[in-house]
Motif scaffolding. Structure first.
Motif, PDB file in Angstrom:
ATOM      1  N   ALA A 268      -9.740   1.960  -4.408  1.00 38.15           N
ATOM      2  CA  ALA A 268     -10.096   3.288  -4.897  1.00 38.15           C
ATOM      3  C   ALA A 268      -9.939   3.375  -6.414  1.00 38.15           C
TER       4      ALA A 268
ATOM      5  N   MET B 196     -10.899   8.878   0.236  1.00 42.72           N
ATOM      6  CA  MET B 196     -10.422   8.090  -0.885  1.00 42.72           C
ATOM      7  C   MET B 196     -11.175   6.774  -1.051  1.00 42.72           C
ATOM      8  N   GLY B 197     -11.600   6.184   0.048  1.00 39.27           N
ATOM      9  CA  GLY B 197     -12.299   4.915  -0.039  1.00 39.27           C
ATOM     10  C   GLY B 197     -13.789   5.032  -0.254  1.00 39.27           C
TER      11      GLY B 197
ATOM     12  N   GLY C 169      -5.455   0.366  -3.029  1.00 37.78           N
ATOM     13  CA  GLY C 169      -6.601  -0.372  -2.550  1.00 37.78           C
ATOM     14  C   GLY C 169      -7.682  -0.475  -3.604  1.00 37.78           C
TER      15      GLY C 169
ATOM     16  N   THR D 124      -6.200  11.689   0.996  1.00 42.50           N
ATOM     17  CA  THR D 124      -6.179  10.242   0.802  1.00 42.50           C
ATOM     18  C   THR D 124      -6.611   9.484   2.053  1.00 42.50           C
TER      19      THR D 124
ATOM     20  N   TRP E 240      -7.074   8.310  -8.278  1.00 41.60           N
ATOM     21  CA  TRP E 240      -6.469   8.707  -7.006  1.00 41.60           C
ATOM     22  C   TRP E 240      -4.953   8.499  -7.008  1.00 41.60           C
TER      23      TRP E 240
ATOM     24  N   TYR F 102       0.831  -1.200   0.000  1.00 41.61           N
ATOM     25  CA  TYR F 102       0.000   0.000   0.000  1.00 41.61           C
ATOM     26  C   TYR F 102       0.868   1.253   0.000  1.00 41.61           C
TER      27      TYR F 102
ATOM     28  N   TYR G  67      -8.580   7.140   3.685  1.00 42.90           N
ATOM     29  CA  TYR G  67      -9.342   6.090   3.014  1.00 42.90           C
ATOM     30  C   TYR G  67     -10.751   5.949   3.579  1.00 42.90           C
ATOM     31  N   THR G  68     -10.889   6.129   4.879  1.00 43.81           N
ATOM     32  CA  THR G  68     -12.194   5.956   5.506  1.00 43.81           C
ATOM     33  C   THR G  68     -13.159   7.062   5.125  1.00 43.81           C
TER      34      THR G  68
END
Length: 347
Positions: free
Chosen positions: A139, A259-260, A137, A253, A143, A60, A255-256
């Motif tokens: 995404a 970005m996710g 991930g 970024t 991104w 990652y 993620y929660t």
């Protein structure tokens, strides 16, 4: 004729209605101009593109050393203002050669060669990073431009500015001086838009009631961006090496939260969200008039390319299937000095 007259009327009427609707939709979407449509995120590759198969990162992206790029003491939260050396400006193309732009033959190779010539003319540093190497991930792959910015700062420890530009951009004015016109303190002081609405959709339909600062410290401006008639557009964005920029890339970024999530505009939506929600971010992100470094193919004098502009961006050209046609038209006019697309007086 008798057979037709004896046929059930409802199925015939339904069929005619469907065909009519399809014709209307086809004509509408085939003619939607770029200046009323935004290409929020690139699609899948239409044609295969030749790229360098760089070694993928081992995991990652945030766990990689490139993400941990350094910020010198002078570039901390107190800010700084100085003209960068030309060699410390990185012109970054972050792309894997795919997306809608791959419909243009050899587009990546052509723009990279063109940007290399532009950089050589001014002493800037040209850099291409293959975004296929980043593990982001689940995404959307757009991104991956953000870890590319971080890696550019990591690869060039003395770099002060990273100019992230999309593949579907042609440099139109080879003599354009980035320090004098965009990133230098004097340029920032005279050029940024003050007390200007930050958009989230069309202003009349969805006013945010949030503006850029009336007054700002040049020392605080770390990201330079433009917005079109609906929102900021990250297709051409300048990032300065600073504590704020590093923090912003981290927040974008998340993620929660960002970005996710299913943000149609991906990284564009992320920076727009941060600007609308946080005064701190608005104090550090400067908005230039769109044509300063992100003119579109179509649009009025505020948005569309005009003679003398630095570049032209083909955002959304795939809507009408005109990417290749428009690209070749502008490619043949690079560096032109004749009157071709003058200002019209219409915004």
């Amino acid at each position: 004729m008798n057979a037709l007259l004896s046929a059930p009327r409802k199925p015939i009427i339904a069929a005619i209605s469907i065909i009519t609707a399809l014709i209307v939709l086809f004509r509408f979407y085939g003619d939607v101009p770029v200046d009323v449509y935004r290409n929020y995120a690139p699609g899948e590759s239409i044609l295969p593109a030749t790229t360098q198969n760089d070694k993928p990162q081992p995991g990652y992206f945030k766990a990689q050393p490139e993400w941990d790029w350094k910020v010198p003491d002078f570039a901390g939260w107190k800010g700084y203002a100085r003209n960068p050396r030309n060699r410390d400006i990185i012109v970054l193309t972050a792309s894997d050669g795919g997306g809608h732009n791959s419909a243009i033959p050899n587009v990546l190779e052509r723009v990279l060669d063109d940007r290399e010539k532009y950089c050589a003319r001014h002493g800037y540093t040209n850099l291409w990073l293959n975004t296929s190497r980043y593990d982001i991930g689940e995404a959307h792959r757009t991104w991956s431009k953000i870890p590319a910015v971080a890696e550019a700062f990591s690869l060039y420890p003395s770099a002060e500015w990273v100019w992230l530009i999309d593949t579907d951009i042609i440099m139109m004015e080879p003599d354009y001086d980035l320090v004098k016109e965009i990133v230098g303190p004097d340029a920032i002081k005279r050029g940024l838009m003050r007390d200007t609405p930050i958009l989230d959709g069309q202003l009349k339909k969805n006013p945010t009631n949030i503006n850029t600062p009336k007054n700002f410290r040049v020392e605080d401006i770390d990201i330079l961006i433009t917005q079109d008639h609906q929102s900021v557009n990250t297709g051409s964005t300048f990032f300065r090496r600073s504590a704020f920029t590093r923090w912003t890339l981290e927040m974008m970024t998340d993620y929660t939260m960002l970005m996710g999530q299913d943000h149609v505009g991906a990284e564009q939506d992320a920076i727009k969200h941060l600007m609308l929600e946080h005064q701190l971010v608005r104090n550090h992100v400067g908005i230039y008039p769109q044509r300063k470094f992100n003119a579109y193919v179509q649009g009025g004098d505020n948005m569309g390319y005009r003679d003398g502009d630095l570049l032209v961006h083909f955002a959304g050209c795939w809507v009408g299937g005109k990417c290749q046609e428009w690209f070749e038209e502008f490619w043949g006019k690079k560096g032109h000095k004749d009157v071709w697309r003058p200002e019209t007086g219409n915004a």
